[in-house]
Design an enzyme around this catalytic site. Structure first.
Site, PDB file in Angstrom:
ATOM      1  N   TYR A 146       0.855  -1.193   0.000  1.00 23.89           N
ATOM      2  CA  TYR A 146       0.000   0.000   0.000  1.00 23.89           C
ATOM      3  C   TYR A 146       0.889   1.240   0.000  1.00 23.89           C
ATOM      4  O   TYR A 146       1.829   1.333   0.786  1.00 23.89           O
ATOM      5  CB  TYR A 146      -0.892  -0.002   1.246  1.00 23.89           C
ATOM      6  CG  TYR A 146      -1.786   1.223   1.372  1.00 23.89           C
ATOM      7  CD1 TYR A 146      -2.836   1.428   0.483  1.00 23.89           C
ATOM      8  CD2 TYR A 146      -1.578   2.160   2.379  1.00 23.89           C
ATOM      9  CE1 TYR A 146      -3.657   2.541   0.600  1.00 23.89           C
ATOM     10  CE2 TYR A 146      -2.406   3.273   2.510  1.00 23.89           C
ATOM     11  CZ  TYR A 146      -3.441   3.463   1.613  1.00 23.89           C
ATOM     12  OH  TYR A 146      -4.256   4.563   1.733  1.00 23.89           O
ATOM     13  N   ASP A 241       9.265   2.929  -0.158  1.00 23.02           N
ATOM     14  CA  ASP A 241       8.201   3.562   0.620  1.00 23.02           C
ATOM     15  C   ASP A 241       8.406   3.148   2.072  1.00 23.02           C
ATOM     16  O   ASP A 241       8.034   2.062   2.484  1.00 23.02           O
ATOM     17  CB  ASP A 241       6.830   3.122   0.095  1.00 23.02           C
ATOM     18  CG  ASP A 241       5.682   3.682   0.946  1.00 23.02           C
ATOM     19  OD1 ASP A 241       5.965   4.341   1.971  1.00 23.02           O
ATOM     20  OD2 ASP A 241       4.520   3.447   0.589  1.00 23.02           O
ATOM     21  N   LYS A 269       4.193   8.920   9.059  1.00 19.89           N
ATOM     22  CA  LYS A 269       4.014   8.264  10.363  1.00 19.89           C
ATOM     23  C   LYS A 269       5.039   8.711  11.414  1.00 19.89           C
ATOM     24  O   LYS A 269       4.890   9.804  11.948  1.00 19.89           O
ATOM     25  CB  LYS A 269       3.957   6.756  10.156  1.00 19.89           C
ATOM     26  CG  LYS A 269       2.727   6.419   9.286  1.00 19.89           C
ATOM     27  CD  LYS A 269       2.372   4.977   9.135  1.00 19.89           C
ATOM     28  CE  LYS A 269       1.047   4.872   8.400  1.00 19.89           C
ATOM     29  NZ  LYS A 269       1.031   4.062   7.215  1.00 19.89           N
TER      30      LYS A 269
HETATM   31  C1  LIG Z   1       0.344   4.578   5.862  1.00 20.27           C
HETATM   32  C2  LIG Z   1       1.089   4.334   4.622  1.00 20.27           C
HETATM   33  C3  LIG Z   1       0.981   5.183   3.507  1.00 20.27           C
HETATM   34  C4  LIG Z   1      -0.021   6.317   3.449  1.00 20.27           C
HETATM   35  O1  LIG Z   1       0.249   7.292   4.389  1.00 20.27           O
HETATM   36  P1  LIG Z   1      -0.962   8.279   4.833  1.00 20.27           P
HETATM   37  O2  LIG Z   1      -0.297   9.225   5.785  1.00 20.27           O
HETATM   38  O3  LIG Z   1      -2.013   7.399   5.450  1.00 20.27           O
HETATM   39  O4  LIG Z   1      -1.451   8.941   3.608  1.00 20.27           O
HETATM   40  C5  LIG Z   1       1.798   4.964   2.423  1.00 20.27           C
HETATM   41  N1  LIG Z   1       2.672   3.946   2.420  1.00 20.27           N
HETATM   42  C6  LIG Z   1       2.798   3.100   3.449  1.00 20.27           C
HETATM   43  C7  LIG Z   1       3.808   2.010   3.392  1.00 20.27           C
HETATM   44  C8  LIG Z   1       1.994   3.245   4.574  1.00 20.27           C
HETATM   45  O5  LIG Z   1       2.106   2.372   5.580  1.00 20.27           O
END
Ligand SMILES: *Cc1c(COP(=O)(O)O)cnc(C)c1O
Length: 433
Positions: A146, A241, A269
């Site tokens: 994701y 990511d 995060k």
């Molecule tokens: C949470 C997450 C996102 C999206 O971040 P948001 O702040 O919710 O938009 C993208 N990539 C990874 C790996 C994530 O865990």
């Protein structure tokens, strides 16, 4: 015994009338596991308190950010000081440069970077930049990973390996995902095949270096190192990511852990410590293409917001200087191993894994190596376990496909209490089966 949740139930009823599904982000609704969400009133250290006054040991940590626990007094104080001077100026501030320098000190591949307001924005912008820099349109992502909710990334993998993406949500036009290719995680040969079939067309490979949005999927060293080599051969940019893994699996992030240097990375995060933030960055020659230094446009009214930047800065400083990442890792590992042993003692099949302050477990013989494995685990057992653990005062992610998080404020007693609660639940599960 089921907890009293009357207030949460009432609040959910009101919320559902005005917010779609009663929430502002889908997984929160507990739809995947059945049941209704708890409304949280406050949090402190490793604990959440719901509207009915129940206390939970929290293993979500706001989905990752709360690595030094909730409402850390030193973070609260730093943010309060900044808040009293104004929330947002739409003009540069010194602390943005300081946070960027701190990130680069811990993650040297981040030669230059741009702050945004979420992980979604960071990934979306990094891919636009990769396309702008290479002059290519296609990108490769992995099944089960994701990267936020941008159109081009909302792709369910088609069957087989080299299929074009199929939009994973109504409202995403086919055109938006036409250039998104999907490969199975840990499958280097499939990745290589996609690159060969789309020669000089793939701008970037984007990957969660440990996939945490499909349970907890660890890459093989051969796979993760192999991606670097393939990207070099094809002049494709490698994007890690690290929105979840960043400052979560290692102080130098997944790239430090695996010894692989991506061209671009995204974070979110933990770097906001619980406030809305994201960042993308990497190679200087690539980042210099971002406006206003270069032609690739990207902007944000609240980007680099002083509250979020201060919250993130203080969180990273404390994580680096006040706490021991080794201790956090050991404690998280003790939880993962403890859960597995407690299950097996009670005749329940469970596997588990952890890295730094991130863990996963699956009701299957072995941890998943790709998304198909993750889907093949006993999801019904998870859902039962999840609900029973809530009643034991343990708050896990409400989905079998999400990783869990431990903070530096979780004590050995919290971990022991969690394993004990799990053992109790496992014993009822083995009787049922
Ligand atoms: C949470 C997450 C996102 C999206 O971040 P948001 O702040 O919710 O938009 C993208 N990539 C990874 C790996 C994530 O865990």
């Amino acid at each position: 015994m089921p907890l009293n949740r009357h207030k949460s139930q009432d609040l959910f009823k009101d919320a559902k009338e005005i917010l779609p599904g009663g929430v502002n982000s889908p997984v929160r609704a507990f739809g995947a596991v059945g049941g209704e969400p708890l409304f949280i009133e406050r949090a402190e250290g490793p604990y959440l308190y719901d509207a009915d006054g129940n206390r939970y040991i929290d293993y979500i940590g706001s989905w990752g950010p709360a690595i030094i626990g909730h409402a850390h007094p030193e973070v609260v104080s730093a943010v309060s000081d900044v808040m009293s001077k104004g929330f947002s100026f739409g003009a540069p501030t010194e602390i943005e440069t300081k946070l960027a320098q701190k990130i680069r000190q811990l993650v040297p591949s981040m030669e230059m970077m741009r702050f945004v307001s979420s992980g979604t924005e960071a990934c979306m912008s990094a891919l636009r930049l990769a396309r702008g820099f290479t002059g290519r349109n296609k990108l490769i992502k992995y099944n089960g990973c994701y990267h936020g909710h941008a159109d081009m990334l909302l792709v369910k993998a088609g069957s087989g390996v080299a299929t074009l993406g199929i939009p994973g949500s109504p409202g995403v036009p086919e055109g938006a995902t036409h250039d998104t290719l999907v490969a199975p995680f840990n499958d280097l040969a499939a990745t290589e095949a996609l690159l060969n079939e789309n020669k000089e067309q793939v701008a970037a490979i984007i990957i969660e270096p440990i996939a945490g949005n499909a349970n907890f999927i660890r890459p093989s060293q051969e796979f993760i190192q192999g991606l670097r080599k393939l990207c070099d051969e094809h002049q494709t940019l490698l994007i890690f990511d690290e929105v979840m893994t960043g400052f979560r699996v290692h102080l130098n992030c997944a790239q430090g852990l695996f010894g692989v240097k991506p061209d671009l990375s995204t974070f979110g995060k933990v770097i906001g410590g619980g406030m809305p933030i994201g960042v993308y960055g990497g190679r200087r020659d690539v980042m210099n293409k971002v406006a206003p230094a270069g032609p690739v446009y990207q902007a944000g009214t609240l980007s680099g917001n002083p509250l979020a930047v201060t919250c993130g800065m203080k969180t990273l400083e404390l994580l680096e200087n006040k706490y021991s990442f080794t201790e956090l890792s050991n404690r998280t590992n003790r939880l993962a191993v403890g859960l597995r042993d407690a299950a097996r003692k009670n005749g329940v099949t469970l596997s588990s894994d952890s890295e730094g302050g991130m863990f996963g477990f699956a009701f299957s013989e072995a941890m998943p190596k790709n998304f198909d494995d993750a889907k093949a685990a006993n999801i019904e057992a998870f859902n039962h376990f999840f609900a029973a653990m809530i009643d034991e005062g343990v708050y896990l992610a409400p989905s079998a496909y999400e990783a869990g998080f431990v903070s530096t404020t979780h004590s050995d007693d919290d971990i022991d209490a969690t394993i004990e609660a799990a053992a109790k639940v496992f014993s009822t599960m083995s009787q049922a089966s």
